[in-house]
Scaffold this active site. Structure first.
Site, PDB file in Angstrom:
ATOM      1  N   ARG A 109      16.132   2.230  -8.541  1.00 12.51           N
ATOM      2  CA  ARG A 109      15.322   1.948  -9.726  1.00 12.51           C
ATOM      3  C   ARG A 109      14.275   3.042  -9.909  1.00 12.51           C
ATOM      4  O   ARG A 109      14.036   3.828  -8.995  1.00 12.51           O
ATOM      5  CB  ARG A 109      14.663   0.567  -9.659  1.00 12.51           C
ATOM      6  N   ASN A 147       7.053  -1.418 -15.241  1.00 11.58           N
ATOM      7  CA  ASN A 147       6.780  -2.167 -14.013  1.00 11.58           C
ATOM      8  C   ASN A 147       6.263  -1.220 -12.946  1.00 11.58           C
ATOM      9  O   ASN A 147       6.918  -0.230 -12.618  1.00 11.58           O
ATOM     10  CB  ASN A 147       8.059  -2.831 -13.486  1.00 11.58           C
ATOM     11  N   GLU A 148       5.095  -1.503 -12.438  1.00 12.94           N
ATOM     12  CA  GLU A 148       4.525  -0.726 -11.329  1.00 12.94           C
ATOM     13  C   GLU A 148       4.764   0.775 -11.503  1.00 12.94           C
ATOM     14  O   GLU A 148       5.482   1.411 -10.724  1.00 12.94           O
ATOM     15  CB  GLU A 148       5.083  -1.210  -9.993  1.00 12.94           C
ATOM     16  N   GLU A 309       1.992 -10.398  -9.641  1.00 13.73           N
ATOM     17  CA  GLU A 309       3.003 -10.635  -8.604  1.00 13.73           C
ATOM     18  C   GLU A 309       2.324 -10.760  -7.254  1.00 13.73           C
ATOM     19  O   GLU A 309       1.387 -10.009  -6.953  1.00 13.73           O
ATOM     20  CB  GLU A 309       3.949  -9.432  -8.453  1.00 13.73           C
ATOM     21  N   TRP A 317      10.686  -5.402   2.514  1.00 16.06           N
ATOM     22  CA  TRP A 317      10.675  -3.937   2.533  1.00 16.06           C
ATOM     23  C   TRP A 317       9.789  -3.351   3.639  1.00 16.06           C
ATOM     24  O   TRP A 317       9.511  -2.171   3.649  1.00 16.06           O
ATOM     25  CB  TRP A 317      10.255  -3.388   1.163  1.00 16.06           C
TER      26      TRP A 317
HETATM   27  C1  GLA Z   1       7.170  -5.023  -6.602  1.00 14.72           C
HETATM   28  C2  GLA Z   1       8.078  -5.026  -7.800  1.00 14.72           C
HETATM   29  C3  GLA Z   1       9.035  -6.176  -7.808  1.00 14.72           C
HETATM   30  C4  GLA Z   1       9.610  -6.394  -6.435  1.00 14.72           C
HETATM   31  C5  GLA Z   1       8.487  -6.621  -5.459  1.00 14.72           C
HETATM   32  C6  GLA Z   1       8.988  -6.900  -4.054  1.00 14.72           C
HETATM   33  O1  GLA Z   1       6.033  -5.709  -6.791  1.00 14.72           O
HETATM   34  O2  GLA Z   1       7.367  -5.024  -9.005  1.00 14.72           O
HETATM   35  O3  GLA Z   1      10.055  -5.885  -8.730  1.00 14.72           O
HETATM   36  O4  GLA Z   1      10.347  -5.283  -6.067  1.00 14.72           O
HETATM   37  O5  GLA Z   1       7.716  -5.454  -5.403  1.00 14.72           O
HETATM   38  O6  GLA Z   1       7.927  -7.108  -3.170  1.00 14.72           O
END
Ligand code: GLA
Length: 670
Positions: A109, A147-148, A309, A317
């Site tokens: 990703r 996202n992030e 989140e 991970w």
């Molecule tokens: C991040 C991502 C999520 C997921 C989480 C797993 O926060 O935004 O998509 O991968 O990590 O901890």
């Protein structure tokens, strides 16, 4: 904030991973858990645009309708964080290139170069399509951009990035003479005579020019920010009145200048949100990790923010992924809420059956509803509903800890006197020393208006601008109290050493003079004559105009001053020339804080974290979080919103439990 009554509760919802028959059951279970907000579509680009320009929104329509029928609001993602294979295959120039010149592949990703106009255009097109289709959907509560940002692709060294970097440098430095001066290119024969020669800091035989590396970090943060701003502006234009956010990673990401991001994420129709995951094997205790992430999020937001989140239990991970024991799910969520989050969301709603994150915890685990996690998820839904009245109340702080990303990055450069001087870690360590002392702190950039703080700490401020020096000097002159840590104030924003006496920015303010650094060996410690111990760093220091509070008792510079204090006409200014061990650092900071009138929210109840949120009319909420294995008695009274119990004597907090005391204006300290 999302237009939701009370606090938000939910998580990332990825229905594209599941057959359609599962969707109604999802909504049913969300209702059972008290979920009122889910983030949909974060990684759904391939699902929403299965072929170039061929948007397929019918399934998302049904998801949106189904959630709406269930009374659940949607934080709708623009899905631009992960382009589908057809896109990357057709446009390989959008894939990121690392410093060694390797082009990374798709199949994971965030395989994106943030400077790529081709990627930016495709992302914007998808964003606009989504905005036009869903702007009037009654389920829509928030737009979730990307996202992030920069989580996996912070820096790209490709030719497209190189050209964008040169444009950025021209805007910053004007002409080549300005660039050469800023980077000090006379050193090692690095003088540039044509812009075409200027590159990102790609792999070199030995260390690259530190000014170049520093500018490249600034540039990279700005490039990601430009991607966010473009999507945000499209959403503001096409879908006015709906808040727009993106999820930061305040505690773990040092690749973005979060102060610059915070400015773009706050204001009308904007929402600052954050993701946070505990690190199981980290020097800081888990609640201190939460406190830092949440305090930084609140400081960036300048008020309420949203926890977008976190995890119900283990992540997948880390080398060893520690699960949360009973009760921790609730306490962790409430710890974020105590520090200003207007809710608690998770990654993710339903555990994935396939893919890289199948062993990551979720709200609905693989084990199903007959599970510890599900029962705690349902309980938390009830708890957050019971806290509805705290919405809009604020967490206050009288202490600020300074964090400057440019300075952190400058100090990350190679060839420092000691590899053990890691600025971001040290800033977190000082913050956690305050946390252990029960003192809530904000984070602030060094050029912020600091007037409202009784105490300002600068644990690691190696590089500092003239404006920031003037700001801090003015703060002390106006009566503020300042503590500065070692290896601070030495260079300017181009990472060039400030003129003597060292530290050039602060020698006068602190009444000291640093003659020479004496870093310690890896496991070496030194003793101070006040009994404390220190590690990593010592220096040959003179204190011509400051009181010496402690001297080295041994080590490389015995007898030299280690801790000083200058009483100015304004406020006092302390200097720590060494890295005190955790315990003496905590004692010193608690003593300094008490001396300037900053006291813990709840003195004398070790193991119980106490944080207060307050409404403008004075009503307040005292969060009591017991991190211990035994019940605790706390000297506080009020109505526990979680149980409805009214405590008139000491309040009892169960082992690993939480209490939220509602207190009328008169009861809590002002
Ligand atoms: C991040 C991502 C999520 C997921 C989480 C797993 O926060 O935004 O998509 O991968 O990590 O901890």
């Amino acid at each position: 904030m999302p237009k939701i009554q009370g606090l938000s509760y939910g998580g990332d919802y990825n229905p594209e991973q599941w057959p359609e028959e599962v969707w109604p059951r999802d909504v049913e279970l969300m209702r059972e858990a008290g979920v009122n907000l889910v983030t949909v579509g974060v990684f759904a680009w391939a699902w929403l645009e299965p072929e170039p320009g061929g948007y397929a929104f019918d399934r998302l329509d049904r998801i949106m309708d189904g959630l709406h029928d269930g009374g659940i609001r949607v934080c709708l993602a623009t899905a631009t964080a992960s382009p589908p294979p057809w896109f990357s295959y057709a446009h390989p120039e959008t894939l990121p290139v690392d410093a060694d010149g390797r082009r990374l592949s798709y199949g994971s990703r965030q395989a994106i170069c943030a400077s790529s106009p081709v990627y930016r255009q495709a992302a914007l097109a998808l964003t606009e399509q989504l905005a036009q289709r869903y702007r009037d959907h009654p389920a829509l509560a928030v737009w979730h951009v990307h996202n992030e940002y920069a989580c996996h692709n912070a820096h790209c060294y490709c030719d497209v990035s190189a050209a964008a970097f040169r444009d950025w440098l021209q805007r910053r430095h004007g002409d080549l003479a300005g660039l050469n001066a800023a980077w000090g290119t006379a050193f090692w024969s690095q003088t540039y005579t044509d812009w075409a020669q200027v590159q990102p800091p790609r792999a070199t035989p030995t260390s690259s020019n530190p000014g170049q590396v520093l500018d490249f970090k600034r540039f990279s943060s700005d490039e990601h920010l430009a991607c966010f701003v473009a999507e945000r502006d499209a959403l503001h234009r096409l879908s006015p009145g709906v808040p727009v956010t993106t999820n930061l990673m305040t505690a773990s990401c040092v690749n973005l200048d979060h102060w610059a991001w915070g400015r773009e994420m706050t204001g009308p129709d904007r929402l600052l949100s954050n993701d946070h995951y505990l690190l199981g094997e980290h020097p800081l205790e888990p609640p201190a990790q939460i406190a830092f992430a949440a305090d930084l999020s609140r400081s960036l937001a300048g008020g309420p923010w949203l926890l977008m989140e976190h995890s119900t239990s283990a992540v997948n991970w880390q080398p060893r992924n520690l699960a949360k024991p009973p009760g921790q799910l609730r306490r962790d969520a409430l710890a974020h809420v105590a520090r200003g989050s207007e809710g608690a969301l998770y990654f993710q709603w339903r555990a994935s059956r396939a893919g890289s994150e199948k062993w990551h915890s979720a709200m609905l685990p693989h084990a199903g509803t007959d599970s510890k996690i599900w029962r705690e998820v349902v309980q938390l839904g009830t708890d957050l509903r019971a806290l509805a009245e705290i919405e809009g109340s604020r967490t206050g702080a009288e202490v600020a800890v300074l964090l400057d990303y440019g300075s952190v990055w400058a100090q990350e450069a190679a060839n420092q006197p000691s590899a053990d001087m890691v600025a971001f870690d040290e800033i977190r360590r000082w913050h956690s020393a305050l946390w252990r002392a029960g003192i809530t702190a904000d984070l602030a950039p060094p050029d912020a208006d600091l007037g409202r703080y009784r105490l300002v700490l600068a644990p690691a401020l190696y590089a500092v601008t003239d404006d920031a020096v003037a700001n801090l000097t003015g703060y002390v002159a106006a009566g503020g109290s300042l503590v500065i840590g070692p290896y601070s104030g030495l260079v300017d924003e181009c990472d060039q050493v400030r003129p003597a006496p060292l530290p050039g920015a602060f020698a006068e303010l602190l009444g000291i003079r640093v003659e020479e650094f004496f870093p310690l060996r890896a496991a070496e410690t030194v003793r101070l004559d006040d009994g404390s111990t220190a590690a990593v760093w010592t220096e040959l220091l003179a204190a011509p105009d400051a009181e010496v509070l402690a001297r080295y008792a041994d080590g490389p510079v015995p007898g030299a001053p280690a801790i000083t204090r200058r009483g100015t006409a304004g406020g006092p200014a302390w200097y720590l020339g060494t890295r005190l061990a955790d315990a003496p650092l905590g004692r010193l900071l608690a003593e300094v804080a008490a001396g300037v009138g900053v006291h813990p929210e709840l003195p004398g109840t070790p193991g119980v974290e106490a944080i207060r949120r307050r409404h403008a009319d004075g009503r307040s909420y005292l969060f009591l979080l017991n991190h211990g294995d035994r019940p605790a008695e706390v000297d506080a009274t009020g109505l526990d919103l979680l149980t409805g119990e009214r405590w008139t004597g000491p309040t009892r907090v169960a082992a690993h439990g939480a209490v939220v005391l509602a207190q009328p204006a008169a009861e809590g300290p002002a």
